[in-house]
Design a protein around this motif. Structure first.
Motif, PDB file in Angstrom:
ATOM      1  N   SER A 115       0.824  -1.216   0.000  1.00  0.00           N
ATOM      2  CA  SER A 115       0.000   0.000   0.000  1.00  0.00           C
ATOM      3  C   SER A 115       0.856   1.265   0.000  1.00  0.00           C
ATOM      4  O   SER A 115       0.319   2.365   0.071  1.00  0.00           O
ATOM      5  CB  SER A 115      -0.929   0.009   1.212  1.00  0.00           C
ATOM      6  OG  SER A 115      -0.176   0.012   2.409  1.00  0.00           O
ATOM      7  N   ASP A 116       2.164   1.115  -0.093  1.00  0.00           N
ATOM      8  CA  ASP A 116       3.056   2.272  -0.035  1.00  0.00           C
ATOM      9  C   ASP A 116       3.705   2.602  -1.379  1.00  0.00           C
ATOM     10  O   ASP A 116       4.699   3.298  -1.444  1.00  0.00           O
ATOM     11  CB  ASP A 116       4.124   2.070   1.035  1.00  0.00           C
ATOM     12  CG  ASP A 116       5.007   0.855   0.777  1.00  0.00           C
ATOM     13  OD1 ASP A 116       4.723   0.067  -0.150  1.00  0.00           O
ATOM     14  OD2 ASP A 116       5.999   0.689   1.497  1.00  0.00           O
ATOM     15  N   VAL A 161       3.849   4.687  -4.648  1.00  0.00           N
ATOM     16  CA  VAL A 161       3.361   5.985  -5.110  1.00  0.00           C
ATOM     17  C   VAL A 161       4.096   6.373  -6.389  1.00  0.00           C
ATOM     18  O   VAL A 161       5.321   6.357  -6.436  1.00  0.00           O
ATOM     19  CB  VAL A 161       3.568   7.090  -4.047  1.00  0.00           C
ATOM     20  CG1 VAL A 161       3.101   8.441  -4.564  1.00  0.00           C
ATOM     21  CG2 VAL A 161       2.857   6.736  -2.754  1.00  0.00           C
ATOM     22  N   TYR A 166       4.712   9.397  -9.285  1.00  0.00           N
ATOM     23  CA  TYR A 166       4.576  10.842  -9.490  1.00  0.00           C
ATOM     24  C   TYR A 166       5.254  11.239 -10.787  1.00  0.00           C
ATOM     25  O   TYR A 166       6.074  10.514 -11.347  1.00  0.00           O
ATOM     26  CB  TYR A 166       5.118  11.633  -8.299  1.00  0.00           C
ATOM     27  CG  TYR A 166       6.613  11.844  -8.284  1.00  0.00           C
ATOM     28  CD1 TYR A 166       7.177  12.968  -8.873  1.00  0.00           C
ATOM     29  CD2 TYR A 166       7.463  10.927  -7.683  1.00  0.00           C
ATOM     30  CE1 TYR A 166       8.559  13.160  -8.856  1.00  0.00           C
ATOM     31  CE2 TYR A 166       8.826  11.123  -7.660  1.00  0.00           C
ATOM     32  CZ  TYR A 166       9.377  12.236  -8.260  1.00  0.00           C
ATOM     33  OH  TYR A 166      10.728  12.426  -8.252  1.00  0.00           O
ATOM     34  N   LEU A 196      -0.440   4.803 -12.635  1.00  0.00           N
ATOM     35  CA  LEU A 196      -1.277   4.180 -11.610  1.00  0.00           C
ATOM     36  C   LEU A 196      -2.288   3.233 -12.248  1.00  0.00           C
ATOM     37  O   LEU A 196      -2.464   2.104 -11.788  1.00  0.00           O
ATOM     38  CB  LEU A 196      -2.001   5.253 -10.794  1.00  0.00           C
ATOM     39  CG  LEU A 196      -3.017   4.752  -9.776  1.00  0.00           C
ATOM     40  CD1 LEU A 196      -2.332   3.939  -8.687  1.00  0.00           C
ATOM     41  CD2 LEU A 196      -3.780   5.928  -9.178  1.00  0.00           C
ATOM     42  N   ARG A 204      -2.411  -0.724 -11.540  1.00  0.00           N
ATOM     43  CA  ARG A 204      -3.624  -1.369 -11.021  1.00  0.00           C
ATOM     44  C   ARG A 204      -4.104  -2.472 -11.932  1.00  0.00           C
ATOM     45  O   ARG A 204      -4.562  -3.514 -11.471  1.00  0.00           O
ATOM     46  CB  ARG A 204      -4.706  -0.320 -10.774  1.00  0.00           C
ATOM     47  CG  ARG A 204      -4.399   0.507  -9.540  1.00  0.00           C
ATOM     48  CD  ARG A 204      -5.527   1.409  -9.155  1.00  0.00           C
ATOM     49  NE  ARG A 204      -5.239   2.074  -7.880  1.00  0.00           N
ATOM     50  CZ  ARG A 204      -5.917   3.087  -7.418  1.00  0.00           C
ATOM     51  NH1 ARG A 204      -6.925   3.584  -8.101  1.00  0.00           N
ATOM     52  NH2 ARG A 204      -5.591   3.625  -6.259  1.00  0.00           N
ATOM     53  N   ARG A 233      -3.474  -1.397  -4.607  1.00  0.00           N
ATOM     54  CA  ARG A 233      -3.360  -0.436  -3.507  1.00  0.00           C
ATOM     55  C   ARG A 233      -2.368   0.682  -3.812  1.00  0.00           C
ATOM     56  O   ARG A 233      -2.128   1.552  -2.981  1.00  0.00           O
ATOM     57  CB  ARG A 233      -2.963  -1.183  -2.228  1.00  0.00           C
ATOM     58  CG  ARG A 233      -4.038  -2.233  -1.843  1.00  0.00           C
ATOM     59  CD  ARG A 233      -3.651  -3.042  -0.658  1.00  0.00           C
ATOM     60  NE  ARG A 233      -3.765  -2.186   0.528  1.00  0.00           N
ATOM     61  CZ  ARG A 233      -3.257  -2.491   1.707  1.00  0.00           C
ATOM     62  NH1 ARG A 233      -2.587  -3.607   1.862  1.00  0.00           N
ATOM     63  NH2 ARG A 233      -3.394  -1.692   2.724  1.00  0.00           N
ATOM     64  N   ALA A 234      -1.828   0.673  -5.020  1.00  0.00           N
ATOM     65  CA  ALA A 234      -0.892   1.723  -5.432  1.00  0.00           C
ATOM     66  C   ALA A 234      -1.623   3.064  -5.492  1.00  0.00           C
ATOM     67  O   ALA A 234      -2.850   3.115  -5.595  1.00  0.00           O
ATOM     68  CB  ALA A 234      -0.294   1.386  -6.796  1.00  0.00           C
ATOM     69  N   GLN A 235      -0.841   4.143  -5.433  1.00  0.00           N
ATOM     70  CA  GLN A 235      -1.393   5.499  -5.439  1.00  0.00           C
ATOM     71  C   GLN A 235      -0.562   6.377  -6.360  1.00  0.00           C
ATOM     72  O   GLN A 235       0.473   5.957  -6.837  1.00  0.00           O
ATOM     73  CB  GLN A 235      -1.331   6.079  -4.022  1.00  0.00           C
ATOM     74  CG  GLN A 235      -2.010   5.222  -2.972  1.00  0.00           C
ATOM     75  CD  GLN A 235      -1.669   5.706  -1.578  1.00  0.00           C
ATOM     76  OE1 GLN A 235      -1.892   6.856  -1.260  1.00  0.00           O
ATOM     77  NE2 GLN A 235      -1.105   4.834  -0.771  1.00  0.00           N
ATOM     78  N   HIS A 236      -1.047   7.607  -6.571  1.00  0.00           N
ATOM     79  CA  HIS A 236      -0.214   8.569  -7.292  1.00  0.00           C
ATOM     80  C   HIS A 236      -0.303   9.905  -6.588  1.00  0.00           C
ATOM     81  O   HIS A 236      -1.276  10.211  -5.914  1.00  0.00           O
ATOM     82  CB  HIS A 236      -0.575   8.650  -8.781  1.00  0.00           C
ATOM     83  CG  HIS A 236      -1.696   9.571  -9.124  1.00  0.00           C
ATOM     84  ND1 HIS A 236      -1.509  10.710  -9.858  1.00  0.00           N
ATOM     85  CD2 HIS A 236      -3.005   9.527  -8.843  1.00  0.00           C
ATOM     86  CE1 HIS A 236      -2.658  11.328 -10.028  1.00  0.00           C
ATOM     87  NE2 HIS A 236      -3.579  10.629  -9.420  1.00  0.00           N
ATOM     88  N   TYR A 237       0.771  10.672  -6.720  1.00  0.00           N
ATOM     89  CA  TYR A 237       0.864  11.989  -6.111  1.00  0.00           C
ATOM     90  C   TYR A 237       0.248  12.968  -7.105  1.00  0.00           C
ATOM     91  O   TYR A 237       0.871  13.356  -8.088  1.00  0.00           O
ATOM     92  CB  TYR A 237       2.322  12.313  -5.804  1.00  0.00           C
ATOM     93  CG  TYR A 237       2.567  13.596  -5.045  1.00  0.00           C
ATOM     94  CD1 TYR A 237       1.535  14.380  -4.551  1.00  0.00           C
ATOM     95  CD2 TYR A 237       3.850  14.029  -4.816  1.00  0.00           C
ATOM     96  CE1 TYR A 237       1.773  15.549  -3.857  1.00  0.00           C
ATOM     97  CE2 TYR A 237       4.115  15.203  -4.121  1.00  0.00           C
ATOM     98  CZ  TYR A 237       3.062  15.950  -3.648  1.00  0.00           C
ATOM     99  OH  TYR A 237       3.314  17.112  -2.959  1.00  0.00           O
ATOM    100  N   THR A 238      -0.966  13.366  -6.836  1.00  0.00           N
ATOM    101  CA  THR A 238      -1.754  14.175  -7.756  1.00  0.00           C
ATOM    102  C   THR A 238      -1.053  15.463  -8.176  1.00  0.00           C
ATOM    103  O   THR A 238      -1.050  15.824  -9.344  1.00  0.00           O
ATOM    104  CB  THR A 238      -3.123  14.514  -7.116  1.00  0.00           C
ATOM    105  OG1 THR A 238      -3.737  13.299  -6.693  1.00  0.00           O
ATOM    106  CG2 THR A 238      -4.014  15.219  -8.099  1.00  0.00           C
TER     107      THR A 238
END
Length: 102
Positions: A59-60, A62, A64, A75, A79, A85-90
């Motif tokens: 989950s960590d 990220v 960008y 992202l 996925r 659970r991946a994310q991106h720094y908007t």
């Protein structure tokens, strides 16, 4: 996440852009290499990018870029490969630099 050091940060800009600045601790994987990179075996990923390959359950993770557009594409790609659970720094690097100046 940055303050705890518990982040796997991936800069999806081109290497030429990274020369002009990056978020410390980030690994550069240009957007065009994200899909193939995240399909590599763990040993190949480490050899290619010099960091451990994330687990699909992490989950960590990220992504960008400069302003958040390419990282959103990265992202979506991650996925689709199971990194749900991946994310991106908007705000991307631009926002990070602005916040560092405060």
């Amino acid at each position: 996440m940055m303050s705890t050091g518990r982040v796997q940060l991936f800069d999806v800009r081109e290497p030429e852009e990274v020369k002009d600045g990056f978020i410390p601790g980030a690994t550069n994987i240009p957007l065009g290499e994200v899909e193939n990179g995240f399909r590599l075996a763990p040993s190949q990923f480490r050899e290619r990018f010099s960091v451990s390959k994330p687990q699909t359950s992490d989950s960590d993770i990220v992504f960008y870029c400069q302003r958040g557009l390419r990282s959103l594409t990265a992202l979506e790609t991650a996925r689709a490969l199971g990194y749900t659970r991946a994310q991106h720094y908007t705000g991307g690097l631009t926002e990070w630099i602005d916040r560092e100046r405060l």
